[in-house]
Write an enzyme that holds these catalytic residues in place. Structure first.
Site, PDB file in Angstrom:
ATOM      1  CD  GLU A   1       9.328   0.849  -2.013  1.00 62.00           C
ATOM      2  OE1 GLU A   1      10.218   0.033  -1.717  1.00 62.00           O
ATOM      3  OE2 GLU A   1       9.558   2.012  -2.372  1.00 62.00           O
ATOM      4  CG  ASP A   2       7.502  -0.268   2.406  1.00 65.34           C
ATOM      5  OD1 ASP A   2       7.704  -0.996   1.412  1.00 65.34           O
ATOM      6  OD2 ASP A   2       8.405   0.397   2.950  1.00 65.34           O
TER       7      ASP A   2
END
Length: 404
Positions: A83-84
């Site tokens: 996600e990051d």
């Protein structure tokens, strides 16, 4: 002394926890997952200013406390890398296996879609988690531990985000923890969310509990000593016992929402008696009712009729010599494991290597999830979907549904 919300978890404390545990873990795989995550998050910091890697390590530590397996711990350490960071699921699959990649994918939020409003984004993320959870229950256990650590460190976020996160926690994550029977997480995230949603009421109840905390503890200890003495006098082995004062949000729900005065909340105090067999549970109940005066209509037999989340225990409210009412909960060791850890007890106290627990009694714990997915799969209106989820997860109101 640091409280839970201030504890900074490190890889050293995580390794020590693993070494101290009686369960067998693949330590080299866990360390590899940590090193990969630490490198991926190297230039990122949290709102508190701490290195970002402290968050996945904390989530992994909480999961260790629940007794989860190696792949779940690895997925916790890696849960934000897709996600990051630039990491792909395919990389995780090659390095750590299909199970770890699947768990990470399950807890990864959907990418930002410009056409989505904030509410639509939330609804779609909840849909994704529930769907992944129906395939492998470990997905939601990771997500609950992720949310717990985020709630413990919520003071570093802006005020509007604090309230939004607390509201989502109270509406969705706390009821899911309740449905899965994970009381240790449910109670803490409810109290943390309540602190941000109604700080004045929280402070009032917390202050009330602090004022006479020593007296309260002395009262609980006195009750435990009386019960232990009676068991010994009757030639019975002394049972395992613990005592507790009801959680802040639990008191609020009983006293403020139901319009009761604090003197009408009979289960502010509770003593738990843990024995070996079901017969011993009912024998202990007889002893308690002989020692203390039971309050009429305050007895519940959750052994004969377990709760929807498979919780089992005998509950009775009695009045001691001091004239103070208190609740006594009587259960077996196995029932206590289930009461504390819910479906996570499957990993903590049984040998299991996967999240496929939906068989026999375990299937009953997930039947509500399948119903939600079946009822809401055709809903295109995200607001309607979120409202339906909140309604389906609401375990705090006695409801009867009639489908025509």
């Amino acid at each position: 002394m640091l409280n839970k919300s201030e504890t900074v978890y490190t890889i050293d404390s995580l390794i020590q926890k693993i070494l101290d545990d009686e369960k067998q873990y693949d330590l080299s795989k866990i360390i590899s997952a940590y090193e990969f995550a630490a490198k991926a998050h190297a230039n990122q910091v949290r709102s508190s200013g701490e290195p970002y890697i402290t968050h996945p390590v904390a989530v992994a530590y909480i999961l260790l406390e629940l007794g989860m397996d190696t792949d779940t711990i690895c997925a916790a350490l890696l849960h934000d890398v897709v996600e990051d960071t630039d990491t792909t699921l395919e990389e995780l699959r090659k390095l750590f296996g299909q199970d770890v990649a699947m768990l990470v994918d399950g807890v990864t939020k959907l990418g930002k879609i410009p056409l989505f409003t904030k509410e639509e984004q939330q609804a779609e993320n909840v849909r994704k988690i529930l769907l992944a959870m129906s395939q492998d229950i470990r997905v939601i256990i990771i997500k609950l531990c992720d949310r717990l650590h985020n709630m413990r460190t919520l003071q570093f976020r802006p005020a509007y985000k604090q309230r939004n996160t607390a509201l989502e926690t109270m509406n969705i994550y706390a009821p899911i923890a309740h449905r899965l029977g994970i009381r240790t997480i449910k109670d803490e995230i409810e109290d943390l969310a309540f602190r941000y949603l109604d700080p004045y009421a929280y402070a009032e109840i917390e202050q009330m509990l602090k004022i006479r905390s020593d007296e309260r503890q002395a009262f609980i200890n006195s009750i435990k000593e009386q019960i232990a003495k009676r068991f010994v006098e009757m030639g019975l082995p002394e049972p395992q016992m613990s005592g507790r004062v009801k959680s802040v949000y639990g008191i609020y729900r009983k006293a403020f929402i139901k319009g009761k005065g604090l003197d009408e909340v009979y289960d502010i105090y509770a003593v738990r008696i843990i024995v070996n067999t079901v017969n011993e549970c009912y024998n202990a109940l007889g002893i308690i009712h002989d020692m203390f005066k039971p309050i009429p209509n305050r007895f519940k037999d959750y052994i004969a009729t377990p709760k929807a989340n498979m919780y089992q225990s005998l509950h009775t409210t009695v009045i001691g010599r001091e004239g103070i009412p208190f609740e006594v909960q009587i259960r077996t060791v196995d029932m206590n494991y289930t009461a504390e850890y819910g479906i996570a007890a499957h990993w903590k106290y049984k040998e299991s290597g996967s999240g496929q627990v939906a068989a026999g009694d375990e299937a009953k714990k997930l039947s509500w999830l399948r119903q939600i997915l079946e009822w809401q799969q055709d809903m295109s209106d995200n607001k309607e979907f979120l409202n339906a989820i909140k309604s389906d997860l609401d375990m705090f109101s006695d409801s009867v549904y009639c489908f025509t």
